[in-house]
Design a protein around this motif. Sequence first.
Motif, PDB file in Angstrom:
ATOM      1  N   SER A 156      -6.662 -16.274  -1.314  1.00 50.40           N
ATOM      2  CA  SER A 156      -6.578 -14.830  -1.558  1.00 50.40           C
ATOM      3  C   SER A 156      -5.441 -14.238  -0.750  1.00 50.40           C
ATOM      4  O   SER A 156      -5.110 -14.707   0.343  1.00 50.40           O
ATOM      5  N   ARG A 157      -4.835 -13.196  -1.284  1.00 47.45           N
ATOM      6  CA  ARG A 157      -3.773 -12.497  -0.552  1.00 47.45           C
ATOM      7  C   ARG A 157      -4.325 -11.894   0.740  1.00 47.45           C
ATOM      8  O   ARG A 157      -3.663 -11.913   1.780  1.00 47.45           O
ATOM      9  N   ALA A 158      -5.539 -11.372   0.676  1.00 46.52           N
ATOM     10  CA  ALA A 158      -6.126 -10.753   1.867  1.00 46.52           C
ATOM     11  C   ALA A 158      -6.243 -11.770   2.995  1.00 46.52           C
ATOM     12  O   ALA A 158      -5.944 -11.462   4.156  1.00 46.52           O
ATOM     13  N   TRP A 159      -6.671 -13.003   2.656  1.00 44.27           N
ATOM     14  CA  TRP A 159      -6.805 -14.011   3.697  1.00 44.27           C
ATOM     15  C   TRP A 159      -5.440 -14.466   4.202  1.00 44.27           C
ATOM     16  O   TRP A 159      -5.254 -14.650   5.407  1.00 44.27           O
ATOM     17  N   PHE A 160      -4.477 -14.616   3.304  1.00 43.13           N
ATOM     18  CA  PHE A 160      -3.133 -14.976   3.747  1.00 43.13           C
ATOM     19  C   PHE A 160      -2.590 -13.929   4.722  1.00 43.13           C
ATOM     20  O   PHE A 160      -2.014 -14.274   5.754  1.00 43.13           O
ATOM     21  N   SER A 161      -2.783 -12.667   4.414  1.00 45.46           N
ATOM     22  CA  SER A 161      -2.291 -11.598   5.286  1.00 45.46           C
ATOM     23  C   SER A 161      -2.980 -11.630   6.635  1.00 45.46           C
ATOM     24  O   SER A 161      -2.376 -11.295   7.661  1.00 45.46           O
ATOM     25  N   HIS A 162      -4.232 -12.038   6.649  1.00 48.06           N
ATOM     26  CA  HIS A 162      -4.989 -12.148   7.896  1.00 48.06           C
ATOM     27  C   HIS A 162      -4.445 -13.273   8.764  1.00 48.06           C
ATOM     28  O   HIS A 162      -4.400 -13.157   9.996  1.00 48.06           O
ATOM     29  N   VAL A 163      -3.998 -14.348   8.140  1.00 52.58           N
ATOM     30  CA  VAL A 163      -3.540 -15.530   8.880  1.00 52.58           C
ATOM     31  C   VAL A 163      -2.041 -15.509   9.121  1.00 52.58           C
ATOM     32  O   VAL A 163      -1.564 -15.803  10.219  1.00 52.58           O
ATOM     33  N   GLY A 164      -1.269 -15.194   8.095  1.00 53.53           N
ATOM     34  CA  GLY A 164       0.188 -15.391   8.059  1.00 53.53           C
ATOM     35  C   GLY A 164       0.963 -14.437   8.922  1.00 53.53           C
ATOM     36  O   GLY A 164       0.407 -13.748   9.764  1.00 53.53           O
ATOM     37  N   PRO A 165       2.287 -14.442   8.704  1.00 51.97           N
ATOM     38  CA  PRO A 165       3.057 -15.128   7.666  1.00 51.97           C
ATOM     39  C   PRO A 165       3.444 -16.536   8.082  1.00 51.97           C
ATOM     40  O   PRO A 165       3.052 -17.009   9.151  1.00 51.97           O
ATOM     41  N   PHE A 166       4.253 -17.212   7.210  1.00 53.58           N
ATOM     42  CA  PHE A 166       4.805 -18.502   7.568  1.00 53.58           C
ATOM     43  C   PHE A 166       5.880 -18.341   8.633  1.00 53.58           C
ATOM     44  O   PHE A 166       6.593 -17.337   8.669  1.00 53.58           O
TER      45      PHE A 166
END
Length: 332
Positions: A156-166
């Motif tokens: 999910s985009r929401a989870w990527f935003s929580h973890v990320g960025p690269f």
Amino acid sequence: MRSCGWMSVWSLCSSRTSLAPWSSLCLMMPDKSMTIIEKWRPKLEDSGILVVIGGHESPSPRGVGYSKNQAIAQSSGSYLCFLDSDDVMMPERVRLQHEAAVQHPTSIIGCRVRRDPPGSTERYTRWINQLAPEQLLTQVFTANGPTVIMPTWFCSRAWFSHVGPFDEGGQGVPEDLLFFYQHLRKGGRVLRVDQTLLLYRYHPHAATLSVLETTIWTHRVCFLEEWALPQWASFTIWNAGKQGRRLYRSLTAASRCKVVAFCDVDENKIRKGFYRYEEAQERPKPRVPVLHFRAARPPFVLCVKLDLTGGEFEENLRSLQLQEGRDFVHFS
């Protein structure tokens, strides 16, 4: 950079059925990527698929991490599906991984792969496809990297935003491994759709191969010390040879103090009786016993490569009736 000079992120809006690919291209590449994309743009957009092409004005490549971050920033869907330009995904991939991601919103979803050319990296491909569900979390320290490989990721985009960025450090930075470790630190889970949904191409000039082994090693040791070793008051390193000794020397002084023994099956190493760390600053220099594996006590950090001994190592390990993750972790 990837062999074709570009990568794509498929951005999926869960409220409707259409998919929108958002492609971030390196315009400096001499492989006619832009010509190919411009040829396909009308066909895709006539089908209701919006294409966004991005680049940069830097005289040198910005790296894979930058390209991925730009592609994600240019998209707007609720879910992200990653695909390297030289790979091919099966028609049902997005549907199956999206279904899993909806049920597991804080997970990275992977899938099984088929390698091309057939027979290339056979051991690695078996590892990708045959890990048990619980091993997707217990085998995160090995040299193979993320237990679901980056070209299969869906989240999910929401989870990527929580973890990320690269990480955008450029060539030589293992941006997928660093993101994967941060994902785990944030409490993320790892799942695999057990169907072959990606044709995963191998070529000797892949961006992954530009990362130095020593760089990967350093990150792996640090994550081992952060994630696994704190749960143990002491542990044994399984392998009194080169790789086991290298791990021992790479540990911090506090972690080295937890090593109570090396273990092995090599009678010559066992007969010697101990390993002395000559480069140690402390006095007297540490002397670590070398035992037969049956005389050693868990937990173990295993520095023996899997699938290389005709099953002998795996059988020795099974004979001890240990639980992976609790009594041992794989490091090689």
